[in-house]
Design an enzyme around this catalytic site. Structure first.
Site, PDB file in Angstrom:
ATOM      1  N   ASP A  94     -16.533  -0.971  88.202  1.00 37.50           N
ATOM      2  CA  ASP A  94     -15.157  -0.710  88.287  1.00 37.50           C
ATOM      3  C   ASP A  94     -14.693  -1.477  87.153  1.00 37.50           C
ATOM      4  O   ASP A  94     -14.522  -2.816  86.916  1.00 37.50           O
ATOM      5  CB  ASP A  94     -14.693  -1.396  89.699  1.00 37.50           C
ATOM      6  CG  ASP A  94     -13.235  -1.526  89.854  1.00 37.50           C
ATOM      7  OD1 ASP A  94     -12.704  -0.878  89.191  1.00 37.50           O
ATOM      8  OD2 ASP A  94     -12.794  -2.228  90.710  1.00 37.50           O
ATOM      9  N   ASP A  96     -10.982  -2.101  85.473  1.00 38.07           N
ATOM     10  CA  ASP A  96      -9.624  -1.930  85.924  1.00 38.07           C
ATOM     11  C   ASP A  96      -8.706  -2.293  84.633  1.00 38.07           C
ATOM     12  O   ASP A  96      -8.962  -3.166  83.932  1.00 38.07           O
ATOM     13  CB  ASP A  96      -9.149  -2.838  87.080  1.00 38.07           C
ATOM     14  CG  ASP A  96      -8.049  -2.474  87.852  1.00 38.07           C
ATOM     15  OD1 ASP A  96      -7.101  -1.846  87.360  1.00 38.07           O
ATOM     16  OD2 ASP A  96      -7.926  -2.650  88.912  1.00 38.07           O
ATOM     17  N   ASP A 266     -15.499  -5.530  87.171  1.00 39.90           N
ATOM     18  CA  ASP A 266     -15.434  -6.364  88.441  1.00 39.90           C
ATOM     19  C   ASP A 266     -16.535  -6.452  89.172  1.00 39.90           C
ATOM     20  O   ASP A 266     -17.233  -5.675  89.950  1.00 39.90           O
ATOM     21  CB  ASP A 266     -14.568  -5.683  89.434  1.00 39.90           C
ATOM     22  CG  ASP A 266     -14.061  -6.565  90.853  1.00 39.90           C
ATOM     23  OD1 ASP A 266     -14.770  -7.435  90.917  1.00 39.90           O
ATOM     24  OD2 ASP A 266     -12.906  -6.229  91.110  1.00 39.90           O
TER      25      ASP A 266
END
Ligand SMILES: [Zn+2]
Length: 324
Positions: A94, A96, A266
């Site tokens: 992930d 972001d 993450d």
């Protein structure tokens, strides 16, 4: 980034715009083995432990609830409504844009723009490259998450990995440094050099100083010519680098780079197999953008391709104000 979607806009999205065909094949074929979570009002996906027997049932629920957010598990279960009978989980990365530790834009923490979204994309592409080249993984799905990207891997080999093995892969992929190789004096791997090319120009005096990079090495790294020499040096092995930055400078720089790289992803999402992730095809209501499967990632532009119809209509009605 386009402002929050109103309950009425959410309802219109799920009744007029959403199609079952927006759910990617890799989710569709395992739909009834996944736990679904719904965020009904914007407070988070607290409505969990749901099982959808079919995409038609899902469509019914989406139309009825017009939820703020829709999520499904990265794990497959024989009894998803009780999270029992674990059958395996996708391997997920992930990235972001709002959490990138260094960015080439002036976004405040928590904000995103075209520039940092593009940087998140480049980073996710780099991860995919390592997974392909060094782990021989093939089934990789890119998802635009609304504010960044998810890379979801469904190769059979990764599905049954435990949390510890996932953490080890993440370490390798995220840090991108192979200590044994570099200690032997070989050059750094290509993916690491590419990442350095992106990263080096973004390092500030302050960051280098905080990382206790000595003054002389800082001067090399902060000049364009010095950076070019460092990048060339990475090809030639560690000897060239220590010559330019000295032993201490090289070590401190590598430590800083490792830390920044690790912060790009993450880690909790990769390691935790109980996670639910935003469902591709659903609406990210906070920013009024679509979370969606990306087929041609290189040319994908979220600011034109992930915009729901109601946002374009806001614009034509003159009530739309772009914040970027
Ligand atoms: Zn930005």
């Amino acid at each position: 980034m386009f402002g929050e979607a109103s309950p009425e806009e959410r309802r219109r999205f799920y009744t007029e715009e959403w199609r079952p065909s927006e759910v990617p094949e890799f989710i569709l074929r395992t739909l009834s083995q996944r736990e679904f979570g719904f965020d009904r009002t914007g407070g988070g996906p607290s409505d969990r432990y749901n099982r959808m027997a079919s995409v038609e049932q899902l469509q019914g629920v989406l139309r009825r609830l017009a939820p703020y957010g829709v999520y499904s598990s990265v794990s497959l279960y024989s009894v998803p409504e009780r999270r029992e009978g674990w059958l395996g989980a996708e391997l997920v990365f992930d990235v972001d844009a709002k959490d990138l530790p260094v960015r080439g834009c002036s976004c405040a923490r928590g904000e995103v723009c075209g520039t940092c979204l593009e940087e998140a994309k480049q980073h996710v592409l780099g991860i995919a490259e390592v997974l392909r080249d060094d782990f021989a993984l093939e089934e990789m799905h890119f998802v635009y998450s609304g504010r960044g990207y998810h890379l979801r891997v469904t190769d059979r080999e990764v599905m049954e990995l435990g949390s510890r093995e996932r953490a080890e892969i993440l370490d390798y992929v995220a840090a991108g440094v192979v200590p044994e190789l570099t200690e032997l004096g070989f050059g750094y791997p290509a993916h690491f050099r590419r990442r350095m090319r992106l990263l080096l120009p973004r390092l500030s005096e302050e960051m280098l100083r905080d990382a206790k990079v000595p003054k002389r090495a800082r001067e090399v790294l902060l000049s364009r010519e010095g950076r070019e020499r460092v990048l060339r040096g990475l090809k030639g092995g560690t000897g060239v680098l220590t010559e330019m930055l000295k032993k201490r400078g090289t070590e401190r720089l590598m430590e800083l780079v490792r830390r920044i790289n690790a912060e790009m992803v993450d880690a909790k999402v990769t390691v935790d197999v109980k996670r639910i992730l935003r469902l591709p095809g659903s609406l990210h209501s906070k920013v009024s953008m679509k979370c969606m499967l990306v087929r041609k990632i290189e040319s994908f532009d979220p600011l034109s391709q992930a915009v729901p119809r109601f946002v374009s209509e806001r614009e034509s009605k003159g009530i739309y104000k772009q914040e970027i």
